[in-house]
Design an enzyme around this catalytic site. Structure first.
Site, short mmCIF file in Angstrom:
data_model
loop_
_atom_site.label_atom_id
_atom_site.label_comp_id
_atom_site.label_asym_id
_atom_site.label_seq_id
_atom_site.Cartn_x
_atom_site.Cartn_y
_atom_site.Cartn_z
N CYS A 120 0.87 -1.18 0.00
CA CYS A 120 0.00 0.00 0.00
C CYS A 120 0.90 1.23 0.00
O CYS A 120 2.09 1.13 0.29
CB CYS A 120 -0.90 -0.01 1.23
N CYS A 122 -0.09 4.23 1.66
CA CYS A 122 -0.47 5.25 2.66
C CYS A 122 0.60 5.54 3.70
O CYS A 122 0.66 6.65 4.21
CB CYS A 122 -1.80 4.89 3.33
N CYS A 130 -3.93 6.10 0.08
CA CYS A 130 -3.39 4.81 -0.38
C CYS A 130 -3.01 4.83 -1.86
O CYS A 130 -2.69 3.78 -2.43
CB CYS A 130 -4.39 3.70 -0.10
N LYS A 195 -12.34 -5.13 2.24
CA LYS A 195 -11.79 -4.24 3.26
C LYS A 195 -12.70 -3.03 3.41
O LYS A 195 -12.92 -2.28 2.46
CB LYS A 195 -10.37 -3.81 2.86
N ARG A 205 -3.33 3.59 12.49
CA ARG A 205 -2.86 4.78 11.77
C ARG A 205 -1.91 5.60 12.62
O ARG A 205 -1.03 6.27 12.07
CB ARG A 205 -4.04 5.61 11.27
N ARG A 217 -11.12 7.52 3.59
CA ARG A 217 -10.84 6.47 2.61
C ARG A 217 -12.12 5.88 2.01
O ARG A 217 -12.12 4.80 1.44
CB ARG A 217 -10.04 5.34 3.26
N LYS A 248 -11.70 -7.84 6.32
CA LYS A 248 -11.13 -6.93 7.30
C LYS A 248 -12.06 -5.74 7.52
O LYS A 248 -12.49 -5.16 6.54
CB LYS A 248 -9.78 -6.46 6.76
C1 PBG Z 1 -3.01 0.19 4.88
C2 PBG Z 1 -3.57 -0.63 5.98
C3 PBG Z 1 -4.37 -0.24 7.07
C4 PBG Z 1 -4.52 -1.36 7.87
C5 PBG Z 1 -3.84 -2.40 7.25
N1 PBG Z 1 -3.27 -1.93 6.07
C6 PBG Z 1 -4.93 1.09 7.43
C7 PBG Z 1 -5.94 1.72 6.61
O1 PBG Z 1 -6.46 1.17 5.64
O2 PBG Z 1 -6.22 2.87 6.93
C8 PBG Z 1 -5.24 -1.41 9.17
C9 PBG Z 1 -4.80 -2.47 10.12
C10 PBG Z 1 -5.25 -2.30 11.52
O3 PBG Z 1 -6.06 -1.42 11.88
O4 PBG Z 1 -4.75 -3.09 12.35
N2 PBG Z 1 -3.90 0.62 3.93
#
Ligand code: PBG
Length: 324
Positions: A120, A122, A130, A195, A205, A217, A248
């Site tokens: 990713c 981000c 992202c 997701k 974050r 997002r 997720k």
């Molecule tokens: C990156 C990413 C995120 C998480 C995993 N990969 C954060 C997001 O999408 O903002 C979150 C994982 C967690 O909260 O444990 N994009």
């Protein structure tokens, strides 16, 4: 039809031995994936928002890999904190970037350990989104090129599995094609297929310094109101060549995990995300619930719903104690 008093459901709950004998769901060390935050320099820093979780310097990568292998976890999932950020997230696909170095160190120290990398932008972009920003929005197709470069550089460093978490359309196919063209036909893709735009990512974050600097997002991650859409997302990622798919967050999505389990044959992962983990940890710190028991209950529920693989910040501790 047999009923009470012939049938007494409590009979099998009477002793620990009997309960153990009829336990349906289990979580063994090899099904647990341990997420790790790796930074370039400095010393190990506790993540305030996630009790028991640390940002680890690159210097600890080899040792962490040895520990993870020793504990018998199914794999580690790496997130990087780069030395600097820019508009295009170039740290993500730098062959000498933090994740690329971490993967080399970990595979050197524990070649058998399954190393998964989060793909990713981000954590690497100055704006925290992202993908690439064009006219104030994340540009899907421009982003695909950079994600593919990132995945290829992770594969070149030795990652066993690349895990795109960006939620751009078409990224699995683009990454698969780029991996194949570069000679990484056997690198596995674990797609964060369903997701959601979840409030439960908050603690992550702050751990990964990846909060978006403007907006949110919701234009790329899914609306938590939607379930049928999650199944379409998973179907599309499988069609594009994902080897493993993920749902997720996990506990708020038990229905999705169950439906995905029933609909698709592919190995299914679920991510107990930062907020799910931290809310239990902080409640335990406050003395309002038994943290270990709550964590186990939540993880078993995720497994019972149908996840084959569970990603959790508690993976290492649980694996060391033999799983659930
Ligand atoms: C990156 C990413 C995120 C998480 C995993 N990969 C954060 C997001 O999408 O903002 C979150 C994982 C967690 O909260 O444990 N994009």
């Amino acid at each position: 039809m047999a009923g009470f008093p012939l049938v007494r459901m409590r009979r099998l709950r009477r002793t620990p031995g009997l309960r153990r004998l009829v336990q349906e769901a289990h979580l063994s060390p090899q099904q647990l994936v341990w997420p790790l935050f790796i930074k370039t320099t400095g010393s190990r820093t506790p993540v305030e928002a996630m009790p028991g979780v640390f940002q680890h310097p690159l210097g600890e990568a080899a040792e962490l890999a040895a520990q993870a292998a020793e504990a018998g976890v199914g794999g580690v999932l790496l997130f990087g904190l780069p030395a600097s950020k820019d508009e295009l997230g170039s740290g993500a696909y730098d062959d000498n970037g933090v994740i690329q170095q971490a993967v080399r160190a970990m595979k050197g120290a524990a070649p058998e350990l399954v190393v998964i990398t989060d793909v990713c932008l981000c954590e690497y972009t100055s704006h925290g989104h992202c993908g690439v920003i064009r006219n104030g929005a994340v540009d899907n197709d421009e982003t695909l090129k950079l994600l593919a470069k990132t995945a290829v550089s992770h594969a070149a460093a030795g990652a066993d599995i690349v895990a795109p978490s960006d939620m751009m359309d078409g990224r699995v196919a683009t990454i698969r094609q780029a991996l194949d063209e570069n000679g990484y036909r056997d690198t596995v893709i674990l797609s964060y297929a369903a997701k959601y735009a979840s409030a439960f990512y908050g603690p992550f974050r702050s751990a990964a310094d990846s909060a978006p600097k403007f907006g949110d997002r919701k234009s790329y991650q899914m609306d938590p109101a939607n379930a049928d859409e999650a199944l379409r997302e998973i179907a599309l990622d499988l069609e594009e060549g994902a080897d493993l798919v993920m749902v997720k967050p996990a506990l708020p999505c038990l229905d999705i995990i169950r439906r995905a389990r029933e609909r698709f044959g592919a190995p299914l992962a679920a991510y107990q995300v930062s907020g799910e983990y931290s809310m239990i940890k902080f409640a335990a710190e406050k003395g309002v619930l038994d943290g270990d028991a709550a964590l186990r209950e939540a993880l078993l529920a995720i497994r019972r719903a149908g996840a084959d693989i569970v990603i959790t910040y508690a993976a290492y501790d649980l694996a060391r104690s033999g799983g659930i």
